[in-house]
Motif scaffolding. Structure first.
Motif, PDB file in Angstrom:
ATOM      1  N   GLU A  36      48.393  31.166  47.432  1.00 60.37           N
ATOM      2  CA  GLU A  36      48.341  29.768  47.867  1.00 60.37           C
ATOM      3  C   GLU A  36      49.733  29.401  48.362  1.00 60.37           C
ATOM      4  OE1 GLU A  36      46.571  27.340  44.574  1.00 60.37           O
ATOM      5  OE2 GLU A  36      46.404  29.330  43.702  1.00 60.37           O
ATOM      6  N   PRO A  46      44.300  31.125  51.520  1.00 62.07           N
ATOM      7  CA  PRO A  46      43.283  32.010  52.081  1.00 62.07           C
ATOM      8  C   PRO A  46      42.397  32.558  50.973  1.00 62.07           C
ATOM      9  CG  PRO A  46      45.279  33.259  51.745  1.00 62.07           C
ATOM     10  CD  PRO A  46      45.536  31.874  51.181  1.00 62.07           C
ATOM     11  N   ILE A  47      41.277  33.143  51.345  1.00 64.76           N
ATOM     12  CA  ILE A  47      40.476  33.878  50.358  1.00 64.76           C
ATOM     13  C   ILE A  47      41.211  35.190  50.068  1.00 64.76           C
ATOM     14  CG2 ILE A  47      38.263  35.033  49.965  1.00 64.76           C
ATOM     15  CD1 ILE A  47      37.048  32.953  51.914  1.00 64.76           C
ATOM     16  N   PHE A  48      41.170  35.622  48.827  1.00 67.47           N
ATOM     17  CA  PHE A  48      41.955  36.803  48.444  1.00 67.47           C
ATOM     18  C   PHE A  48      41.517  38.075  49.174  1.00 67.47           C
ATOM     19  CE2 PHE A  48      39.011  39.091  45.608  1.00 67.47           C
ATOM     20  CZ  PHE A  48      38.055  38.125  45.359  1.00 67.47           C
ATOM     21  N   ASN A  94      47.674  34.817  43.101  1.00 69.36           N
ATOM     22  CA  ASN A  94      46.472  35.092  42.284  1.00 69.36           C
ATOM     23  C   ASN A  94      46.165  36.569  42.383  1.00 69.36           C
ATOM     24  OD1 ASN A  94      45.240  32.243  41.545  1.00 69.36           O
ATOM     25  ND2 ASN A  94      46.075  32.126  43.612  1.00 69.36           N
ATOM     26  N   SER A 131      44.366  40.257  40.856  1.00 67.02           N
ATOM     27  CA  SER A 131      43.358  40.923  40.015  1.00 67.02           C
ATOM     28  C   SER A 131      43.266  42.386  40.410  1.00 67.02           C
ATOM     29  CB  SER A 131      42.002  40.246  40.177  1.00 67.02           C
ATOM     30  OG  SER A 131      41.548  40.402  41.502  1.00 67.02           O
ATOM     31  N   ASN A 146      35.460  43.754  39.063  1.00 65.69           N
ATOM     32  CA  ASN A 146      36.749  43.120  38.758  1.00 65.69           C
ATOM     33  C   ASN A 146      37.131  43.460  37.322  1.00 65.69           C
ATOM     34  OD1 ASN A 146      38.877  41.460  38.089  1.00 65.69           O
ATOM     35  ND2 ASN A 146      37.994  39.616  39.014  1.00 65.69           N
ATOM     36  N   ARG A 189      35.837  28.721  34.076  1.00 64.38           N
ATOM     37  CA  ARG A 189      37.109  28.476  34.743  1.00 64.38           C
ATOM     38  C   ARG A 189      37.823  27.266  34.190  1.00 64.38           C
ATOM     39  NH1 ARG A 189      39.779  29.431  40.176  1.00 64.38           N
ATOM     40  NH2 ARG A 189      41.314  28.063  39.292  1.00 64.38           N
ATOM     41  N   LYS A 194      41.298  36.451  36.849  1.00 61.26           N
ATOM     42  CA  LYS A 194      42.507  36.861  37.567  1.00 61.26           C
ATOM     43  C   LYS A 194      43.699  36.218  36.889  1.00 61.26           C
ATOM     44  CE  LYS A 194      42.325  33.013  40.910  1.00 61.26           C
ATOM     45  NZ  LYS A 194      41.496  32.054  40.211  1.00 61.26           N
ATOM     46  N   GLU A 199      47.301  34.196  37.606  1.00 61.04           N
ATOM     47  CA  GLU A 199      47.974  33.439  38.653  1.00 61.04           C
ATOM     48  C   GLU A 199      49.466  33.405  38.324  1.00 61.04           C
ATOM     49  OE1 GLU A 199      45.960  29.841  39.574  1.00 61.04           O
ATOM     50  OE2 GLU A 199      47.645  28.978  40.658  1.00 61.04           O
TER      51      GLU A 199
HETATM   52  P1  ADP Z   1      43.581  26.754  42.472  1.00 58.15           P
HETATM   53  O1  ADP Z   1      44.508  27.678  41.750  1.00 58.15           O
HETATM   54  O2  ADP Z   1      44.356  25.774  43.320  1.00 58.15           O
HETATM   55  O3  ADP Z   1      42.581  26.118  41.581  1.00 58.15           O
HETATM   56  P2  ADP Z   1      41.500  28.419  43.895  1.00 58.15           P
HETATM   57  O4  ADP Z   1      40.437  28.387  42.904  1.00 58.15           O
HETATM   58  O5  ADP Z   1      41.138  27.985  45.268  1.00 58.15           O
HETATM   59  O6  ADP Z   1      42.834  27.608  43.561  1.00 58.15           O
HETATM   60  O7  ADP Z   1      42.010  29.921  43.958  1.00 58.15           O
HETATM   61  C1  ADP Z   1      43.243  30.243  44.386  1.00 58.15           C
HETATM   62  C2  ADP Z   1      43.256  31.586  45.066  1.00 58.15           C
HETATM   63  O8  ADP Z   1      42.779  32.606  44.183  1.00 58.15           O
HETATM   64  C3  ADP Z   1      42.439  31.706  46.338  1.00 58.15           C
HETATM   65  O9  ADP Z   1      43.244  32.307  47.303  1.00 58.15           O
HETATM   66  C4  ADP Z   1      41.328  32.638  45.916  1.00 58.15           C
HETATM   67  O10 ADP Z   1      40.801  33.388  46.990  1.00 58.15           O
HETATM   68  C5  ADP Z   1      42.043  33.518  44.932  1.00 58.15           C
HETATM   69  N1  ADP Z   1      41.164  34.332  44.087  1.00 58.15           N
HETATM   70  C6  ADP Z   1      39.943  34.022  43.616  1.00 58.15           C
HETATM   71  N2  ADP Z   1      39.429  35.062  42.922  1.00 58.15           N
HETATM   72  C7  ADP Z   1      40.366  36.049  42.941  1.00 58.15           C
HETATM   73  C8  ADP Z   1      40.443  37.376  42.424  1.00 58.15           C
HETATM   74  N3  ADP Z   1      39.462  37.906  41.720  1.00 58.15           N
HETATM   75  N4  ADP Z   1      41.568  38.067  42.658  1.00 58.15           N
HETATM   76  C9  ADP Z   1      42.581  37.555  43.356  1.00 58.15           C
HETATM   77  N5  ADP Z   1      42.553  36.341  43.874  1.00 58.15           N
HETATM   78  C10 ADP Z   1      41.475  35.582  43.687  1.00 58.15           C
END
Ligand code: ADP
Ligand code: MG
Length: 700
Positions: free
Chosen positions: A195, A276-278, A324, A326, A334, A430, A447, A449
């Motif tokens: 992010e 972005p998506i991971f 983030n 994993s 995962n 979550r 995952k 963070e």
């Molecule tokens: P926030 O931390 O702001 O709540 P999000 O839920 O949008 O944010 O997730 C943050 C990031 O984590 C996004 O880029 C998402 O694609 C990524 N993410 C989600 N699942 C995984 C994973 N299994 N491994 C790595 N990154 C992941």
């Protein structure tokens, strides 16, 4: 903006799997996939065949040039463009591109930082194609992601050690998975979703501030009457200019196959975030570099400037990046996700333990992987995680680990003593795992963070460390468990022991509090490396060298060079800031205050000449204080000049960094304090640069 067909647009400028499958013969495609997925060496016939199709595709999509695109240790990306043209006998040109040109390049590398590697070893460096990251077209140029090495094999970039660290983790994770009967796993890869935070300000405001132009941050500036205290910007309605920027940014990123997903306003005024998506770590790293570059370009087109500095403005939040992270198998499992069966759960707990132990054993490596002069302004400043690294697991998972450690019943759904391999863990929601925003390293359901990164950091650095140190825990576990007679008992004992040995790193409380600093350092013995100058030398600690070298991520020369380059970068960055401050004070601020004083003095004498009754209290008191302040400013600018001069004489980078931390930064702070006070007393008409208020609220 016209309507866009996103699926059609997405990846349209990328030589991705779809293009490869469509254009390459089955045989070549299969071989290339083996190189990409299983690291099988690339042969010349495959390189030649791929080059032919890559060139044809690039020409069809408007490319005229190609470049090996790489990430030298400067932190930005580098490219040297060559056109495809080659003269033909009839006086014209043909467009050519060979397998050789695809796989290897020789940029004139002499002016990239190498921390002495090239001096000691070979004078030249070369770039080598990384087929695991797709080639793409940007500005009519086919960009080929590459690694950058010296001829003696030392990595001169961030990609090479990142790829090595991914290999290290892959090796050890597969060993552990085998023990759980997962024999058919081809590879384990780490994935990252970064992010990204940033500021957007008006271009005219930016250009009017020499500090922003030279250093990317404001070195002076009094607080505006309104900052972020109302929290009215966070997730607020996006302003039209910002919205137009985000629309174009998304389109540009989508064309490059970057999965731009989430965008919103952040806490500070003018601050935003894009996520972005991971994707696979290596690709995510390349994409993040590209993303940062494109954000800046698109902002310029909209008459704005995108600030990626960690702390562009004092007093309002700075910008970070959340990594983030994993681990997943090629089958899509995962490894940080609690499973469906007791056996899968035990496996999950072991991987979880591997991360916990790794973070505890190598707190310093993680800390230094995000250390830069810019990020030093954030860490520990009550807006970002502290410089102390700890792990947040959330109440539910902590309770489970406690139950395992103490052989006591877990107060979850089943109320039984958790026996690994027997009981199913509850699914973590979550929302129960993601409440703590003050933790530097938080488990968020499936995952981790890592939240300590600065907004301009390359994510390569922290992922190199993360992958390697987790590989080390996994290696120790595999060594132990492979020898065990009774796997389940050995596993249970191992997990229990790891929880006991490393529980000091687990912390679910408020990471911003002063009590935490005290507890972490005095009771738990965690490290608190406050600045880059404190953190970076630890790269060469014996235990750190050992782990990085044993997993073949760095050799010793590379490590020494990296420590030197990072410290040199810190020293140079602060030095440029210091010089800019002197320049602004002497050329802008002092003359401006002087102008205002002159007007006040003129007014006072004129008024007094008109009437003996006027007191001119405002004029006189302002003049008195401003005159005191200009004296202080003069004194403190002289101190800073002296410090900057002394710094020139220091050759050793480590010594230099300590001097920067202990002398230069305090001198800069003192100077700023006096100038900022003068700003509050001087008429805006005379102040030579736009104020914080004007800059922060310049975009609508
Ligand atoms: P926030 O931390 O702001 O709540 P999000 O839920 O949008 O944010 O997730 C943050 C990031 O984590 C996004 O880029 C998402 O694609 C990524 N993410 C989600 N699942 C995984 C994973 N299994 N491994 C790595 N990154 C992941
Ligand atoms: Mg986040």
């Amino acid at each position: 903006m016209e309507k866009v067909n996103v699926p059609e647009l997405f990846g349209s400028m990328v030589f991705d799997d779809r293009v490869m499958r469509a254009r390459l013969s089955d045989d070549i495609y299969t071989k290339l996939k083996k190189t990409i997925d299983e690291n099988v060496a690339l042969t010349d016939d495959v390189a030649d065949a791929v080059a032919v199709e890559m060139k044809a595709w690039a020409l069809e999509n408007g490319a005229t040039h190609f470049t090996h695109w790489f990430q030298p240790l400067t932190g930005v990306t580098a490219e040297k463009h060559d056109s495809f043209i080659s003269p033909s006998p009839d006086g014209g040109v043909v467009m050519e591109f060979s397998g050789k040109e695809l796989i290897k390049g020789e940029p004139d590398a002499s002016s990239f930082p190498s921390g002495g590697i090239r001096a000691t070893f070979e004078a030249r460096g070369y770039t080598a194609w990384d087929p695991t990251s797709y080639a793409f077209i940007k500005d009519h140029t086919l960009c080929i992601p590459t690694a950058f090495c010296s001829y003696s094999g030392e990595a001169l970039d961030k990609k090479t050690p990142l790829l090595r660290s991914m290999q290290a983790l892959n090796r050890q994770a597969k060993r552990v998975l085998k023990l759980f009967g997962n024999d058919d796993v081809k590879y384990v890869r780490t994935s990252v979703g970064p992010e990204q935070e940033y500021f957007l300000i008006d271009k005219d405001m930016f250009n009017a501030r020499p500090d922003l132009v030279y250093t990317g941050r404001t070195l002076f500036g009094a607080m505006p009457p309104k900052g972020q205290e109302l929290d009215d910007h966070y997730f607020g309605v996006i302003k039209p200019r910002v919205n137009a920027f985000m629309e174009e940014l998304n389109n540009e990123l989508w064309k490059l196959g970057i999965l731009a997903k989430t965008e919103h306003n952040e806490v500070a005024p003018a601050q935003h975030e894009m996520a972005p998506i991971f994707s696979t770590t290596n690709v995510a790293t390349d994409n993040n570099q590209l993303m940062m570059e494109i954000m800046q370009k698109v902002a310029r087109k909209h008459n704005m400037v995108c600030l990626l500095h960690e702390k562009p403005f004092a007093g309002v939040n700075g910008s970070g990046k959340h990594n983030n992270w994993s681990m997943a198998t090629d089958k899509g499992q995962n490894l940080l996700s609690p499973g469906e069966t007791p056996y899968e759960n035990a496996q999950f707990l072991l991987f979880l333990c591997a991360v916990i132990q790794a973070v505890d054993d190598y707190q310093d490596l993680l800390r230094l992987s995000v250390a830069t002069a810019g990020n030093d302004h954030r860490l520990g400043a009550n807006e970002a995680p502290p410089a102390i690294i700890s792990v947040f697991l959330g109440d539910e998972l902590s309770a489970i680990l406690d139950a395992i450690k103490n052989d006591t019943p877990y107060e979850g759904a089943e109320k039984v003593v958790m026996k690994l391999g027997v009981h199913v863990l509850p699914k973590f929601r979550r929302d129960t795992t993601d409440r703590n925003r003050t933790s530097p390293f938080a488990f968020t359901g499936n995952k981790f963070e890592f939240r300590s990164l600065g907004s301009s950091n390359s994510i390569a650095c922290c992922n190199i460390m993360l992958n390697t140190v987790v590989a080390e825990s996994l290696k120790q576990y595999a060594d132990e468990l492979e020898k065990a007679d009774d796997f389940e008992t050995a596993l249970h004992d191992l997990i229990k022991r790891v929880i006991k040995d490393h529980e000091r790193i687990l912390f679910n409380g408020n990471g911003y509090g002063d009590e935490w600093v005290k507890e972490a350092t005095e009771v738990r013995g965690l490290s608190n490396l406050k600045t880059t100058a404190d953190a970076m030398p630890h790269l060469l600690d014996e235990k750190n060298k050992k782990v990085l070298m044993e997993h073949q991520v760095f050799n010793e020369t590379e490590l020494v060079s990296r420590r030197d380059i990072m410290l040199e970068n810190y020293n140079k960055t602060v030095n440029i800031e210091g010089l800019t401050m002197v320049d602004m004070v002497r050329k802008n601020y002092l003359p401006a205050i002087e102008r205002y004083l002159f007007r006040l003095a003129q007014t006072t004498s004129l008024m007094k000449s008109v009437s003996d009754n006027v007191k001119c209290n405002y004029e006189v008191s302002t003049m008195e204080r401003l005159s005191e302040l200009t004296d202080h400013i003069l004194d403190s600018v002289k101190v800073l000049e002296d410090v900057l001069d002394k710094f020139k004489g220091i050759e050793d980078v480590v010594e230099g960094s300590a001097f920067v931390r202990d002398s230069m930064i305090p001198a800069m702070e003192e100077l700023r304090k006096n100038v900022d006070e003068a700003e509050m007393l001087t008429s805006e008409r005379d102040w030579p640069v736009p104020s914080y208020g004007k800059i922060l609220f310049s975009v609508y």
